[in-house]
Design a protein around this motif. Structure first.
Motif, mmCIF file in Angstrom:
data_model
loop_
_atom_site.group_PDB
_atom_site.id
_atom_site.type_symbol
_atom_site.label_atom_id
_atom_site.label_comp_id
_atom_site.label_asym_id
_atom_site.label_seq_id
_atom_site.Cartn_x
_atom_site.Cartn_y
_atom_site.Cartn_z
ATOM 1 N N LEU A 1267 0.844 -1.193 0.000
ATOM 2 C CA LEU A 1267 0.000 0.000 0.000
ATOM 3 C C LEU A 1267 0.876 1.239 0.000
ATOM 4 N N GLU A 1268 0.615 2.147 -0.945
ATOM 5 C CA GLU A 1268 1.346 3.410 -1.017
ATOM 6 C C GLU A 1268 0.357 4.567 -0.977
ATOM 7 N N LEU A 1269 0.539 5.470 -0.022
ATOM 8 C CA LEU A 1269 -0.277 6.671 0.105
ATOM 9 C C LEU A 1269 0.661 7.872 0.057
ATOM 10 N N GLY A 1270 0.462 8.742 -0.923
ATOM 11 C CA GLY A 1270 1.350 9.894 -1.043
ATOM 12 C C GLY A 1270 0.651 11.082 -1.661
ATOM 13 N N GLY A 1271 1.038 12.277 -1.240
ATOM 14 C CA GLY A 1271 0.472 13.477 -1.832
ATOM 15 C C GLY A 1271 -1.006 13.630 -1.607
ATOM 16 N N SER A 1295 4.019 2.428 2.359
ATOM 17 C CA SER A 1295 4.712 3.675 2.026
ATOM 18 C C SER A 1295 3.780 4.832 2.342
ATOM 19 N N ILE A 1296 4.238 5.767 3.194
ATOM 20 C CA ILE A 1296 3.406 6.899 3.606
ATOM 21 C C ILE A 1296 4.246 8.165 3.511
ATOM 22 N N GLU A 1316 8.240 2.691 4.396
ATOM 23 C CA GLU A 1316 8.867 3.869 3.802
ATOM 24 C C GLU A 1316 8.161 5.103 4.339
ATOM 25 N N MET A 1317 8.927 6.054 4.855
ATOM 26 C CA MET A 1317 8.332 7.231 5.497
ATOM 27 C C MET A 1317 9.328 8.381 5.481
ATOM 28 N N SER A 1318 8.829 9.551 5.832
ATOM 29 C CA SER A 1318 9.697 10.711 5.996
ATOM 30 C C SER A 1318 10.363 10.641 7.358
ATOM 31 N N VAL A 1319 11.605 11.042 7.447
ATOM 32 C CA VAL A 1319 12.365 10.923 8.680
ATOM 33 C C VAL A 1319 11.794 11.798 9.801
ATOM 34 N N LEU A 1324 4.185 8.618 12.519
ATOM 35 C CA LEU A 1324 4.731 7.281 12.367
ATOM 36 C C LEU A 1324 5.810 6.991 13.401
ATOM 37 N N LEU A 1325 6.594 7.987 13.729
ATOM 38 C CA LEU A 1325 7.623 7.789 14.756
ATOM 39 C C LEU A 1325 6.991 7.466 16.104
ATOM 40 N N ASP A 1326 5.893 8.154 16.416
ATOM 41 C CA ASP A 1326 5.189 7.867 17.682
ATOM 42 C C ASP A 1326 4.655 6.438 17.677
#
Length: 1415
Positions: A1267-1271, A1295-1296, A1316-1319, A1324-1326
């Protein structure tokens, strides 16, 4: 009235009376006299049952007598079950570990109460049986008479060759294909036979009539004869029929005389014989008739029409012609001709709408369309039409008399055991695709399948039943297994389902809470369509419901699985308390967390399916289900342990625990399941050890341990499991137990590990007769060539795939060196220098001898050799002693200097040479006659590809894909001197990191896809002549770069437009004006066709309509199509061989607005600006006209076309990508696409939530893996359909990116292994910090611009605090950090191409863990 089939059930009960357990119970309880009397009476009745079932159509009284007998047999079966259970309880007390005091069998029965109850029931049944036996005399039944449709009294349907062709629709193509066979000459001297196969009413006879009367056929054959055969395949009768048409004299019964007459009349003539409606499956009878027909001239043909593929295989000399249903359009024309004739109904819009809905019920069957059309002709009122629409076809008065006889022929000719199995299928809802494994287990639970020999497995017999029903056109193939031709899912045509429902009568029912309830006190098999709690109310409200129900099949539909409602708990408790005679209970996807105590009452239960439920624990009461043979707990994601009482299931044969991710261990009592034959632990990722008691499973035949990543060794006593046939292991296994070679029945063992902790030797492997796939790893542990020889690979003739690998890290102490992808080209030479200097603590000569003695069998198809350090390859490969080899891969064979003669490998289709550091020449590869894919990677000493490479002019005649990668010394690539023959079929070309190559050998006119480095000057220069020189048919271009923001070179930008642009990769697509070559394009593209209307050539859609295309088609530039009529002329709906279709408009050609390019590095900042620009765009195109054009581009029925409103109907859809749909506000029912595996949602600015509409019901996304969710800047809510823990049960990759407003995740995503995520994505980090992503094994963190600009190449990448010491960085660049768990040899998930794993550091498009041997 439906037929009553009692003989199979009576036979089952009689067999059960003869079992050892029942006999012991009778002797020791004093019930032996009652049991013998029951058995004697039943057997007396059984002698006349065949005659009774054959005559029941002639009288209601006889049918009623059979029904009473069948009811009595059910009661006896229940009584015997009770007796066997009571006997077994006492016997089990002698088994150590089970509850209760030890007592002897002589204490049976220990309960006076049970004995009294049993005696009372037996006498009551005996009274019924005596009454039934007394009644049989009035029916004058004969003993042992068999009528299965093959006798003289069977149903006969006469046909002739006459047909009115104007009344036939949609069969022109079928007719032409049969005629093509008839008028083809061929070389065979024997008579040619083609069978036309299909279900009843489909039009097989009509096709034969059309062909028979065609003018070309009439002229081609000197004599044409038509015989209506039916189910009485009598050679004299058939021969007389032929002679009766040739001569008008009376027929003769003397076969010799008839043969003489045939020879006289047809001898030496080319004749056509049509044998219509053949049922004979006796090959001897056909051989005798065929011998009589050999008197004809060469070119004589026979057409056979039949419902049976077995008949087709017996009689046919060519592949059968499988007839399919009519299209909806043709079916409508057939219906319309009859329903709206002059003087009857007027074709008003309402009648037409309802009529088309009625036609859908026909399922493409012309007989049904004709009969229904004729029926509707005199119905003038709309309510009458609606009543027909809302009824099953066979329930409609005046219709069943015309359709039913044709359909029933297939049923009447079934043997009794198949009649039971077929009518049982009426409990499945219409349009359901049925899992064959589930179906067979349900049949077994009901006793429909009986073994025919001592060693024959019930599952194998059940599969034969399925194949038999498939061959008779009563089942249709729904889906095949990925690894073979075995059918894994079947389906039933709607009319066949109506037939099953008709024949089942009241015994089968489907309960629908929406008011459709068909259940009575006589119902024994029922399915319930569950919608929230409504089914409970519907069920309880019925006063006719009988407690005799034997199968309950729950069909989840719209259940809110978020919360476990009290109604649902109450319903299950009600079921277990009310239906205590259940044999099968199917609760797949039912929303329960726990089972009711009342489950223990289901003492007769054989089959229990709890898969995909929310079960957190299995009740200890499960041990009371002593008759249970199948327990399915697959994908119970929250099941953490099994109770000890599971060991009390003494009859359990199948235990499925697949994908129970939280299950950490098995109880020791598992070893008490002495009847267990199949144990599936696939993807039980938390299991680290198996109990030693598992070795007690002496009857276990299949043990599946694939993807048990933390299971590193097997129990030491596994050698005692002598019945084991299939042992499916994961590559994470570090050693095998000694004595594994003693498993003499073992046929499947995908991994063998010599040495290790257990010192397992190759002698163990030599004892095993394996088939399928085998990988022998850690071959460095094999010390002598004699030990290798003892593996006896050459004798394993059923092996097809073999991998032989050495662990190079175990052979050297050299320090592992990491290479940054940003410095790849600079470090390539350094890398090769490191490899060349490595020293190995291994005897090279000994390694060569070992591989020489690992000679594979001649039937091997796929071979991979990895980490081999010998200088020469073994003689068996050098001399090409593997004639059936299809795939060969040599990987990381660093010292290897020579290659085999590939031209002798005549079956080789794929060749991969990877990391052969010492190979200097690639001789004769071009002469491999079947080679389709060639990948050459990391060959540092190859300097030229010249005449030695080709070894002749006609080289690479079938090559489709070629990859040249990381070949630093390659300078010359010659063209064989015969330019026009160079790589004539090449489709894909990859040239990466070949810096010294100065010239290309060809213009590559067939290449459509090219992969290259963005600064490859050679290829850039070649592309400059695009359209007039190099790559004239190139469509897709993949540019990889070492640095970010490399601009697209002008020479490429001139001809291509960017489709996707990321940090170090650009994907471009050819601009439209260079694809306007219709004829040349189609020739070059083969099965991948592109059509471009308009443009410079003004090519119209009419041209497309004249082409008979197959497989793939893309229509580009649809803005050039001006009218809906022009779109209609493309005739897409008639292109039945099309499978993939893409329709595209060039939006830049429809607007005068300035095109704005947005760099992905600035995407998050400019996302809102980008969407504002899109919204404000004005298009110079008529929107209404565009809609009409698309409406008239109707794809063919065989296409996997996309209807967003009805995703549940797209049963084969596996990949869905919705990108840049800037006006879409809702995503409805995507979750109901049952086969969807990959979903990408990108740049959807108006989507604010993903909630119930997105899922479309309860069982959402059952197969989704990626599953990919973007933009999605406005996405605020992502719900879990009331509960997060059941969402996306198989998701592996998530992927988010770029969704700033989302505040909460719907799940802990316990199945996700790759993220896959933004740093700096705090949400997501939580989640990572609070226990989410329990099974995560790999992360890819995208850096923002500020971060990666501050990094030097020596810097340690930035990591958030939540990513602790469990993680290690294995790759990083200025844009991405890739991490993995610090687990040794972490395996990749299934489904990821091995190519991506190998030399992962060379590929800039993906990030995957590196194989140790390549680093």
């Amino acid at each position: 009235m439906a037929e009553v089939v009692a003989s199979s059930l009576v036979r089952l009960v009689c067999d059960k009376m003869g079992t050892k357990l029942i006999k012991e119970y009778g002797l020791l309880s004093g019930a032996n006299k009652d049991l013998k009397k029951l058995e004697g009476t039943l057997k007396t009745i059984q002698d006349v049952l065949d005659d009774a079932e054959g005559k029941q159509e002639k009288g209601r009284a006889l049918k009623g007598w059979l029904k009473k007998l069948k009811d009595a047999a059910f009661e006896i079966d229940d009584l015997l079950d009770d007796a066997a259970l009571e006997a077994r309880k006492s016997k089990n007390k002698n088994i150590p570990g089970l509850k209760g005091k030890v007592c002897k069998l002589s204490s049976i029965p220990h309960s006076i109460k049970f004995r009294s109850k049993f005696s009372h029931k037996a006498k009551k049944i005996m009274e019924k049986l005596d009454e039934i036996a007394a009644e049989r005399s009035k029916f004058h039944l004969q003993e042992k008479i068999t009528t299965e449709g093959n006798g003289e009294d069977s149903m006969v349907r006469e046909s002739s060759s006459f047909v009115i062709e104007s009344e036939v629709y949609g069969r022109e193509e079928d007719k032409e294909k049969v005629i093509e066979f008839l008028i083809s000459t061929g070389n065979a001297n024997d008579i040619g036979v083609m069978a036309i196969v299909g279900m009843g009413g489909l039009g097989k006879t009509t096709i034969a009539q059309l062909v028979y009367n065609d003018e070309r056929v009439q002229k081609h054959f000197e004599n044409l004869r038509w015989v209506s055969v039916n189910d009485n395949f009598d050679i004299r009768r058939i021969t007389n029929s032929i002679l009766g048409l040739v001569t008008e004299s009376n027929s003769d019964s003397n076969l010799e005389l008839m043969q003489h007459k045939l020879k006289k009349q047809l001898g030496g003539q080319r004749f056509l014989l049509v044998l219509d409606d053949v049922w004979n499956e006796n090959s001897e009878k056909w051989d005798r008739l065929r011998a009589l027909l050999t008197i004809g001239a060469k070119g004589s043909k026979v057409i056979v029409t039949t419902r049976s593929t077995r008949v087709a295989s017996i009689m046919g000399t060519v592949s059968p012609y499988i007839l399919t249903g009519l299209s909806k359009e043709d079916c409508w024309l057939l219906f319309e001709r009859r329903a709206f004739t002059l003087g009857t109904n007027e074709a008003s819009s309402n009648f037409v709408t309802i009529g088309k809905q009625i036609v859908k019920k026909c399922g493409g069957v012309p007989l049904a369309a004709k009969v229904l059309g004729s029926l509707m002709r005199f119905k003038r009122k709309e309510r009458e039409w609606l009543a027909i629409r809302d009824n099953d076809i066979l329930n409609i008065t005046d219709v069943d008399d015309e359709i039913l006889p044709s359909l029933r022929l297939s049923y009447i000719c079934l043997p009794p055991h198949l009649k039971l199995c077929f009518t049982y299928c009426a409990l499945f809802p219409k349009n359901e695709t049925i899992d064959t494994r589930v179906l067979i287990q349900l049949w077994i639970a009901e006793g429909f399948i009986q073994p025919r020999g001592t060693r024959e497995e019930l599952e194998d017999v059940g599969m034969e039943y399925v194949e038999e029903l498939l061959s008779r056109s009563l089942f249709q193939v729904g889906e095949l297994h990925d690894d073979g031709p075995t059918v894994c899912r079947i389906k039933m045509h709607d009319l066949i389902h109506d037939l099953a429902n008709y024949e089942a009568g009241e015994e089968c029912s489907i309960v629908d809470p929406n008011g459709i309830t068909n259940i009575t006190e006589n119902t024994r098999y029922s399915s319930f369509i569950c919608e929230n709690g409504l089914v409970c109310d519907t069920f309880k409200s019925s006063e006719l419901i009988s407690s005799n129900l034997r199968t309950l099949y729950l069909v989840p539909s719209g259940i809110n699985r978020g919360e476990e409602h009290e109604q649902q708990k109450d319903f299950l408790n009600y079921v277990c308390s009310k239906f205590i005679l259940l044999r099968a209970l199917y609760l797949h996807y039912y929303p329960i967390k726990e089972l009711p105590i009342s489950l223990r009452k289901l003492a007769h239960l054989r089959y229990l399916d709890l898969s995909h439920t929310n079960l957190e624990a299995l009740t200890s009461d499960i041990g009371h289900l002593q008759n249970l043979t199948t327990l399915d707990l697959g994908s119970c994601f929250y099941l953490e342990n099994l109770p000890d009482s599971i060991g009390e299931l003494c009859n359990l044969i199948i235990l499925n625990l697949c994908s129970c991710y939280k299950l950490r261990s098995l109880p020791d009592s598992i070893g008490q399941l002495r009847s267990l034959q199949d144990l599936d632990l696939t993807c039980c990722q938390m299991i680290e050890t198996l109990p030693e008691s598992i070795a007690n499973l002496i009857n276990l035949k299949s043990l599946r341990l694939k993807c048990c990543y933390f299971l590193h060794e097997l129990p030491s006593k596994i050698r005692e499991m002598r019945s084991l046939i299939h042992l499916d292991l994961d590559t994470s296994l570090e050693c095998l137990p000694c004595g594994i070679g003693d498993l003499c029945h073992l046929r499947t063992l995908p991994i063998f590990v010599p040495g290790g902790k257990t010192k397992c030797s190759m002698t163990e492997l030599g004892k095993l007769d394996l088939k399928g796939k085998l990988e022998i790893k850690n071959l460095e542990n094999v010390q002598t060539q004699q030990e290798a020889k003892e593996a006896k690979l050459i004798l394993k003739n059923d092996l097809r795939d073999l991998k032989l690998s050495w662990n190079l890290h175990a052979c050297t102490n050299n320090e592992r060196k990491s290479i940054d992808t940003e410095e790849l080209e600079k470090s390539m030479y350094e890398y090769f220098e490191i490899i060349a200097k490595l020293e190995y603590n291994i005897d090279i000569a000994q390694v060569e001898h070992i591989l020489e003695n690992l000679h594979p069998p001649n039937m091997l198809s796929n071979l991979e050799i990895e980490g081999y350090l010998g200088k020469i390859l073994p003689k068996w490969l050098m001399n090409s002693q593997l004639p059936n080899l299809v795939h060969l891969k040599l990987d990381s064979c660093f010292k290897c200097e020579t290659l085999p003669e590939f031209k002798k490998l005549r079956s080789l289709k794929t060749l991969e040479l990877n990391g052969l550091m010492e190979v200097r020449s690639l001789n004769s590869i071009g002469q491999a006659p079947s080679l389709e894919v060639l990948k050459l990677c990391c060959l540092p000493l190859i300097k030229c590809l010249d005449c030695e490479f080709y070894s002749g002019d006609a080289a690479f005649t079938r090559l489709v894909e070629l990859e040249l990668c990381c070949m630093p010394e390659l300078e010359e690539w010659s063209d064989m001197a015969a330019r026009h023959e160079f790589l004539p079929r090449l489709y894909k070309l990859s040239i990466i990191l070949c810096p010294k190559l100065k010239k290309l050998p060809s213009t590559f006119c067939t290449v459509e896809e090219l992969e290259m480095f963005v600064d490859d000057q050679l290829l850039l220069g070649f592309l400059a002549s695009l359209g007039s020189g190099g790559f004239p048919n190139l469509e897709d271009l993949h540019l990889s770069g070492k640095k970010k923001d490399v601009p697209v070179p002008e020479v490429i930008e001139e001809h291509f437009q960017t489709v996707i642009r990321t940090n170090n990769m650009i994907i471009l697509r050819r601009k439209d004006e260079f694809t306007e070559r219709i004829e040349e394009g189609f020739k070059a593209l083969g099965c991948m066709s592109i059509f471009v209307p308009g443009g410079k050539t003004k090519c119209s859609m009419t041209e497309l309509g004249q082409l008979d295309l197959k497989e793939k088609l893309e229509i580009k530039g649809l803005e050039n199509v001006q009218t809906q009529q022009e779109a209609k002329e493309a005739k897409l709906i008639l292109k039945n061989d099309l499978r993939d279709l893409k329709l595209s408009w060039n939006l830049h050609a429809c607007t005068n607005n300035e095109r704005k390019s947005i760099d992905t590095e600035e995407l998050e900042k400019s996302m809102y600006e980008y969407f504002e620009i899109i919204v404000k765009l004005e298009y110079n195109i008529d929107i209404a006209q565009v809609e009409h054009i698309l409406e008239n581009l109707h794809p063919p029925n065989m296409l996997s076309n996309l209807e967003i409103e009805e995703f549940q109907k797209l049963r084969s859809l596996k990949t869905l990508k919705l990108i840049g749909l800037t006006a879409v506000r809702s995503l409805n029912s995507i979750g109901q696409a049952p086969s969807l595996k990959v979903l990408q949602l990108s740049y959807l600015p108006l989507i604010k939530c993903l909630h119930f509409e997105f899922y479309g019901g309860d069982a959402a996304f059952p197969q989704l893996v990626e599953l990919e969710l973007g933009g999605m800047p406005e996405l605020e809510e992502w719900s879990d359909v009331a509960t997060g823990h059941e969402i996306l049960p198989r998701l592996y990759k998530l992927s988010i990116l770029l969704w700033p407003k989302l505040k909460k995740l719907p799940s802990t995503f316990c199945t996700v292994g790759k993220l896959e995520m933004s740093v700096n994505d705090q949400l997501l980090l939580d989640s990572l910090g609070s226990g989410g992503f329990l099974n995560l094994k790999e992360m890819h963190l995208s850096l923002n611009k500020e971060m990666h600009l501050s990094l030097n190449k020596e810097d340690v990448p930035f990591l958030p605090d939540v990513i602790d010491e469990r993680w290690e960085v294995y790759a990083w660049s200025n844009h991405t950090i890739s991490l993995k768990l610090k687990e040794e040899d972490l395996p990749l998930p299934e489904g990821i191409e091995e190519d991506f794993e190998d030399f992962g550091w060379l590929n800039h498009e993906i990030s995957l863990p590196l194989k140790r041997t390549n680093c």
